[in-house]
Design an enzyme around this catalytic site. Sequence first.
Site, mmCIF file in Angstrom:
data_model
loop_
_atom_site.group_PDB
_atom_site.id
_atom_site.type_symbol
_atom_site.label_atom_id
_atom_site.label_comp_id
_atom_site.label_asym_id
_atom_site.label_seq_id
_atom_site.Cartn_x
_atom_site.Cartn_y
_atom_site.Cartn_z
ATOM 1 N N HIS A 238 0.822 -1.206 0.000
ATOM 2 C CA HIS A 238 0.000 0.000 0.000
ATOM 3 C C HIS A 238 0.865 1.269 0.000
ATOM 4 O O HIS A 238 0.675 2.159 0.832
ATOM 5 C CB HIS A 238 -0.922 0.026 1.229
ATOM 6 N N PRO A 239 1.825 1.409 -0.922
ATOM 7 C CA PRO A 239 2.653 2.625 -0.911
ATOM 8 C C PRO A 239 1.848 3.853 -1.311
ATOM 9 O O PRO A 239 0.964 3.783 -2.171
ATOM 10 C CB PRO A 239 3.745 2.307 -1.940
#
Length: 556
Positions: A463-464
């Site tokens: 989930h960058p």
Amino acid sequence: MEADYVVIGAGSAGCAVTYRLAEAGKSVLVVEHGGSDWGPFINMPAALSYPMGMKRYDWGYVTEPEPHMNNRVMACPRGKVVGGSSSINGMIYVRGHARDFDTWAEMGADGWSYADVLPYFKRAETWHGDAGEPAFRGSDGPVHVTRGTRKNPLYQAFIDAGMQAGYGATDDYNGYRQEGFGAFEMTVYKGKRWSAASAYLRPALAKPNCDMVRGLVQRIEFKEGRATGVRLADGSLIRVRCEVVLCAGAINSPKILMLSGIGPAKHLAEHGISVVADRAGVGQNLQDHLEMYIQYAASKPVSIAPYWSLWGKAAVGAQWLFTKTGLGATNNFESCGFIRSSAGVEYPDIQYHFLPIAIRYDGQMPPGGHGFQAHTGPMRSPSRGEITLRSQDPAQAPKIQFNYMSHEKDWRDFRRAIRLTREIFATEPMAEYVDHEIQPGDAAQFDDALDAVIREHAESAYHPCGTARVGQRNDPMSVVDPQTSVIGVSSLRVADSSIFPLIPNGNLNAPSIMVGEKAADHILGRRVPAENLTPWIAPDWQSTQRESHAVKAAAE
């Protein structure tokens, strides 16, 4: 080549932007380096572990050695395919909590409060739920949101366990109440992955005013501070009449900005790049969710482990191929939970993905046959990382440093998440299925032992975000203003998860699509009216962590 708008990246947000601009009659060219999303590895939901790590579909990014994680080099999959990461992700659909977006507004992202973004979440989706509050949900959008059948008894046992532990139930965590345990939602429709390409891009490309160009972006071209086109690595130039919209994601968007001369001036000079706009925030503020698999061996033959044999996979694949039903038609994440870790936490800061098998994200199973697991970890880490360039070569991966677990609070929160998870699995609904704990293992009870397990086994949830944050123009760390325009230049916007100032509470595909929807309206000079619906917050959150009993001392 020339168009009114050039969209860089056919991922979750880029597909939404492309469709809405084309729908409005604008000429649009979308640039995508990745290939086709055709094939069973992407389209069969249960095959979700295969596209990640495949060079055909994944950029193959990895981090620099992470100093607080035993210097591990950790995977950072990003979709290099039509649909971007929505074509290789776990298909889990989580909007985030209402307070996430209110916090965005408090951080300087005017017009991005929950009341402002809710209409765009609703516009994006067609909700197929059978419970919850319909006022919070959409009924005619491009993204189909469904729920699994939860036929395996472990799904309901996990929900019941969470309720017995005192956390309550939620009919719809994407609606009125996120907190509690309930059914997970997924971007699966009629048994197939429903990516952003399916929802938005294909309908857009069917219009005469929209086309797609394949190629690797070298840089965005500027003249007197105005974006005039997009230069590809093969030397070709796409000219833009109105604006360039950068939608390449949290890793590639800051990379392209810096290659184009927008970023920290000192860093650009180190690579011989002429500065177009000195923006210190480009590549900074990198955030992610880190998670652990809390795994148990099952005392009864109830898991889906038999279907992970060679013959089991063949049977599941054949059923899906011919009927689009069965275990192949689900991502197998069909129940979930969102809880608060302690009294005084206003809204959930721990998320659970439950899976009725003990297995790694890459598809590898530990020995022992039947089992199950919950993926869990803190949602709001204070750790921040960065994206930086290696060189001027657009084909070279950037340096990715998340700086995971760099704050003491990370360790306290992660230990608490593990201990609270053990309490949930110890309640009667799940305890009857437990044989023994596989990971972290019964020996890992004290802080030092848990910390060692976290360092060695915690994984990215992929989930960058946050590397081109939205904020006020007078904030030196803001990269885009609340209208998504890049500060310091003209005719350039960024619309993807890189603009998140703070990571939302859950998976990122849904909020990335929302950003694409909302950015398109900013570009077109329109907006959907805000909706002031009030979500549920535990009335006694300041003094109580759950309904049945307070957090045990071991969890503190």
